[in-house]
Design a protein around this motif. Structure first.
Motif, PDB file in Angstrom:
ATOM      1  N   MET A   1    -109.202  19.293 -38.994  1.00  0.00           N
ATOM      2  CA  MET A   1    -109.394  18.768 -38.030  1.00  0.00           C
ATOM      3  C   MET A   1    -111.421  18.471 -38.653  1.00  0.00           C
ATOM      4  N   PHE A   2    -112.313  17.821 -38.190  1.00  0.00           N
ATOM      5  CA  PHE A   2    -112.517  16.944 -38.675  1.00  0.00           C
ATOM      6  C   PHE A   2    -113.901  16.624 -37.788  1.00  0.00           C
ATOM      7  N   LEU A   3    -115.376  16.833 -37.490  1.00  0.00           N
ATOM      8  CA  LEU A   3    -116.102  15.530 -36.576  1.00  0.00           C
ATOM      9  C   LEU A   3    -116.486  15.039 -37.729  1.00  0.00           C
ATOM     10  N   ARG A   4    -116.803  13.773 -36.692  1.00  0.00           N
ATOM     11  CA  ARG A   4    -118.178  12.760 -37.549  1.00  0.00           C
ATOM     12  C   ARG A   4    -118.075  11.672 -36.858  1.00  0.00           C
ATOM     13  N   PRO A   5    -119.537  11.152 -37.372  1.00  0.00           N
ATOM     14  CA  PRO A   5    -120.541  10.765 -36.568  1.00  0.00           C
ATOM     15  C   PRO A   5    -119.529   9.067 -36.023  1.00  0.00           C
ATOM     16  N   LEU A   6    -119.418   8.934 -34.359  1.00  0.00           N
ATOM     17  CA  LEU A   6    -118.437   8.242 -34.390  1.00  0.00           C
ATOM     18  C   LEU A   6    -119.378   6.558 -34.348  1.00  0.00           C
ATOM     19  N   ASP A   7    -118.565   5.718 -34.877  1.00  0.00           N
ATOM     20  CA  ASP A   7    -118.493   4.814 -35.314  1.00  0.00           C
ATOM     21  C   ASP A   7    -117.952   3.145 -33.910  1.00  0.00           C
ATOM     22  N   PRO A   8    -118.746   2.729 -33.224  1.00  0.00           N
ATOM     23  CA  PRO A   8    -118.197   2.112 -32.121  1.00  0.00           C
ATOM     24  C   PRO A   8    -116.767   1.101 -32.950  1.00  0.00           C
ATOM     25  N   ALA A  10    -115.052   0.887 -35.896  1.00  0.00           N
ATOM     26  CA  ALA A  10    -114.496   1.336 -36.686  1.00  0.00           C
ATOM     27  C   ALA A  10    -113.172   2.445 -35.633  1.00  0.00           C
ATOM     28  N   ASP A  11    -113.967   2.812 -34.474  1.00  0.00           N
ATOM     29  CA  ASP A  11    -113.749   3.795 -33.550  1.00  0.00           C
ATOM     30  C   ASP A  11    -113.101   3.692 -32.139  1.00  0.00           C
ATOM     31  N   GLU A  59    -107.988  14.239 -37.819  1.00  0.00           N
ATOM     32  CA  GLU A  59    -107.292  15.126 -38.663  1.00  0.00           C
ATOM     33  C   GLU A  59    -107.739  14.850 -40.231  1.00  0.00           C
ATOM     34  N   THR A  60    -107.743  14.054 -40.144  1.00  0.00           N
ATOM     35  CA  THR A  60    -108.660  13.551 -41.721  1.00  0.00           C
ATOM     36  C   THR A  60    -110.637  12.983 -42.149  1.00  0.00           C
ATOM     37  N   PRO A  61    -111.364  13.248 -42.773  1.00  0.00           N
ATOM     38  CA  PRO A  61    -112.806  12.637 -42.965  1.00  0.00           C
ATOM     39  C   PRO A  61    -112.231  11.371 -41.993  1.00  0.00           C
ATOM     40  N   ASP A  62    -111.442  10.199 -42.830  1.00  0.00           N
ATOM     41  CA  ASP A  62    -111.334   9.030 -42.604  1.00  0.00           C
ATOM     42  C   ASP A  62    -109.947   8.618 -41.760  1.00  0.00           C
ATOM     43  N   GLY A  63    -109.772   9.437 -40.877  1.00  0.00           N
ATOM     44  CA  GLY A  63    -108.270   9.754 -39.994  1.00  0.00           C
ATOM     45  C   GLY A  63    -108.965   8.950 -38.157  1.00  0.00           C
TER      46      GLY A  63
END
Length: 179
Positions: A1-8, A10-11, A59-63
Motif C-alpha cells: 500500500m502507498f500514499l502518493r500526492p493527489l493529482d486531481p 489523474a485521480d 496498492e502500487t505507486p502508480d495505481g
C-alpha cells in the motif's frame, strides 16, 4: 500500500466513486458531486488551497486511487491541523483509512511543528469514529448544531491527538511518497 500526492486530473475518475456517491457523501457538508468535472474541480480547489497535504491511497505507486487522506491547516494556528479520510466502497474493510492516516500523521509530526491534529466527525459516522479511536485520538467533546449540511443541521464530535500523545501503531502502514 502507498500514499502518493493527489493529482486531481489523474485521480479524479477513481475518486468520483466516492465523491459522486450519495451514500459516501452522507456525512459531508455538501451532497455528492453530479459529475466527474465537478469532482475534479473540487479536488483542484482542495489541493491548491488549504489541503495541499492531500494524498491518495493506492496498492502500487502508480495505481488507481482507492481513497483519500487529507491533513490541512485551517489557518487559526499554524500548529493545529485537521485530518480527513475517505475510502471507496470497494476498498473498505482493509484498514486503509487507519493505515493511511497513521502514515500521514507520523509524517506531519516528524516534518512540521504541528502540535495537534483533530478530526471533526458527524456523531452518526460510526466508521470514521472507530478509525480515529483506533489511532489513539481522544474524544474531546460535541459541538451541538455545528454544521448546516445537505441532510440538515448536524452536531460535530471532536477527536484530538497531540504530538505528545501516543499515536497507536498500525500494522503495515503504507509507504508515503512525498514528491
Amino acid at each position: 500500500m502507498f500514499l502518493r500526492p493527489l493529482d486531481p486530473a489523474a485521480d479524479g475518475a477513481a475518486l468520483h466513486r466516492i465523491f459522486g456517491d450519495p451514500d459516501c457523501c452522507t456525512w459531508l457538508p455538501d451532497p455528492a458531486f453530479a459529475d466527474l468535472d465537478a469532482t475534479i474541480a473540487k479536488l483542484r480547489e482542495w489541493t491548491t488551497g488549504f489541503e495541499a497535504t492531500s494524498w491518495v491511497i493506492c496498492e502500487t505507486p502508480d495505481g488507481p486511487a482507492l481513497g483519500r487522506i487529507a491533513l490541512y491547516n485551517v489557518g487559526r494556528d499554524e500548529d493545529v491541523w485537521e485530518a480527513a479520510c475517505m475510502v471507496t466502497p470497494a476498498a473498505r474493510g482493509r484498514n486503509y483509512a487507519a493505515r493511511g492516516l497513521y502514515a500521514a500523521i507520523r509524517y506531519l509530526f516528524e516534518n512540521t511543528t504541528a502540535r495537534r491534529v483533530f478530526a471533526d466527525i458527524d456523531p452518526d459516522n460510526h466508521a470514521s469514529i472507530r478509525t480515529f479511536e483506533k489511532l489513539g485520538f481522544t474524544r474531546e467533546g460535541v459541538l451541538r448544531g455545528e454544521w448546516q449540511t445537505h441532510i440538515g443541521i448536524r452536531d460535530s464530535v471532536i477527536f484530538g491527538l497531540l504530538r505528545t500523545d501516543s499515536l497507536t501503531d498500525i500494522p503495515n502502514p503504507p509507504e508515503l511518497i512525498t514528491a
